[in-house]
Design an enzyme around this catalytic site. Structure first.
Site, PDB file in Angstrom:
ATOM      1  N   SER A  52       0.804  -1.223   0.000  1.00 34.32           N
ATOM      2  CA  SER A  52       0.000   0.000   0.000  1.00 34.32           C
ATOM      3  C   SER A  52       0.838   1.275   0.000  1.00 34.32           C
ATOM      4  O   SER A  52       0.380   2.318  -0.470  1.00 34.32           O
ATOM      5  CB  SER A  52      -0.943   0.005   1.212  1.00 34.32           C
ATOM      6  OG  SER A  52      -0.210  -0.131   2.418  1.00 34.32           O
ATOM      7  N   GLY A  90      -2.275  -4.077   0.999  1.00 32.42           N
ATOM      8  CA  GLY A  90      -2.443  -5.293   1.794  1.00 32.42           C
ATOM      9  C   GLY A  90      -1.488  -6.410   1.425  1.00 32.42           C
ATOM     10  O   GLY A  90      -1.529  -7.490   2.023  1.00 32.42           O
ATOM     11  N   ASN A 118       3.874  -5.535   5.835  1.00 26.63           N
ATOM     12  CA  ASN A 118       2.666  -6.213   6.306  1.00 26.63           C
ATOM     13  C   ASN A 118       2.996  -7.524   7.009  1.00 26.63           C
ATOM     14  O   ASN A 118       2.304  -7.923   7.948  1.00 26.63           O
ATOM     15  CB  ASN A 118       1.697  -6.452   5.140  1.00 26.63           C
ATOM     16  CG  ASN A 118       1.017  -5.172   4.694  1.00 26.63           C
ATOM     17  OD1 ASN A 118       0.646  -4.338   5.512  1.00 26.63           O
ATOM     18  ND2 ASN A 118       0.872  -4.994   3.389  1.00 26.63           N
ATOM     19  N   HIS A 204       0.100   5.056   6.919  1.00 20.76           N
ATOM     20  CA  HIS A 204       0.287   5.468   5.526  1.00 20.76           C
ATOM     21  C   HIS A 204       0.572   6.966   5.430  1.00 20.76           C
ATOM     22  O   HIS A 204      -0.125   7.764   6.044  1.00 20.76           O
ATOM     23  CB  HIS A 204      -0.951   5.112   4.707  1.00 20.76           C
ATOM     24  CG  HIS A 204      -1.224   3.647   4.657  1.00 20.76           C
ATOM     25  ND1 HIS A 204      -2.076   3.022   5.543  1.00 20.76           N
ATOM     26  CD2 HIS A 204      -0.730   2.679   3.839  1.00 20.76           C
ATOM     27  CE1 HIS A 204      -2.112   1.731   5.276  1.00 20.76           C
ATOM     28  NE2 HIS A 204      -1.306   1.493   4.246  1.00 20.76           N
TER      29      HIS A 204
END
Length: 225
Positions: A52, A90, A118, A204
């Site tokens: 992401s 993701g 992740n 983010h």
């Protein structure tokens, strides 16, 4: 420059999911003419393969993500490269291993790897993540043995435990050294943990934060190009 950005953004839309951690089967696609356009629009292609952070999750416009900002820097430097945004929100190292062959159907001259964050947030064993990343690197080296390789390092929060934090951080330079990759020590340098440069999730980056990420990569990668 605008044409390059449009091309890269068009390809990104075919592989980017606007969500964190979910990848419904309906988003799967097959290579299209867009891929061919991206491959022929410039002398050389740079694939930024990541999650992401690369996809630009949560930003108002995909052009605000760091790969697009990086493209602007490349154009200003009059270097003959087009960035292909291979970010997927993701994505884990295992997921990246599963889709790398598909995305390598387009010609690649420079491969930038941004995966593992992740895995770290989920507490996946570092040895497993390292193995998956090595498999991805091996596939690139097999298909494009002359491609230049760049590794974007990541870190995990201290609450993951001192041993895990240390092993995770050291995994990236270890892989970079083993595979003769140029290393960006920490992609989120200057942004991670800075509230004003991150979205509400604290993970983010904002558009301003993404510009710093692009600078972090550019300072290292301009020597490669």
């Amino acid at each position: 420059m605008l044409n390059k950005l449009k091309i890269a953004s068009a390809l990104a839309l075919t592989i980017t999911i606007a969500g964190c951690g979910s990848k419904p089967a309906s988003t799967e696609t097959t290579p299209t003419d867009t891929t061919k356009i991206a491959a022929s629009a410039s002398t050389k292609n740079i694939l930024v393969f990541g999650d992401s952070l690369t996809a630009g999750y949560g930003l108002d416009d995909p052009s605000e993500a760091y790969p697009s900002v990086l493209q602007t820097k490349i154009d200003l430097a009059k270097l003959p490269y087009t960035i292909i945004n291979g970010g997927l929100s993701g994505e884990t190292s295992a997921g990246g291993k599963g889709r790398i062959d598909w995305i390598l159907k387009q010609h690649i001259d420079v491969f930038v790897l941004e995966l593992g964050a992740n895995d770290g947030l989920r507490g996946i064993p570092v040895t497993e993540t390292e193995k998956n990343l090595q498999t991805i690197i091996d596939r690139v080296k097999t298909i494009y043995p002359k491609a230049k390789l760049v590794m974007l390092g990541m870190q995990v929060p201290p609450n993951m435990g001192a041993t895990y934090v240390k092993d995770f951080k050291e995994m990236f330079p270890k892989l970079a050294t083993k595979n003769n990759m140029t290393l960006v020590p920490f992609l989120l340098q200057g942004v991670g943990g800075v509230r004003s440069l991150n979205q509400k999730d604290g993970i983010h980056p904002t558009a301003a934060g993404a510009k710093i990420l692009a600078n972090n990569v550019w300072e290292v990668m301009k020597g490669v190009l």
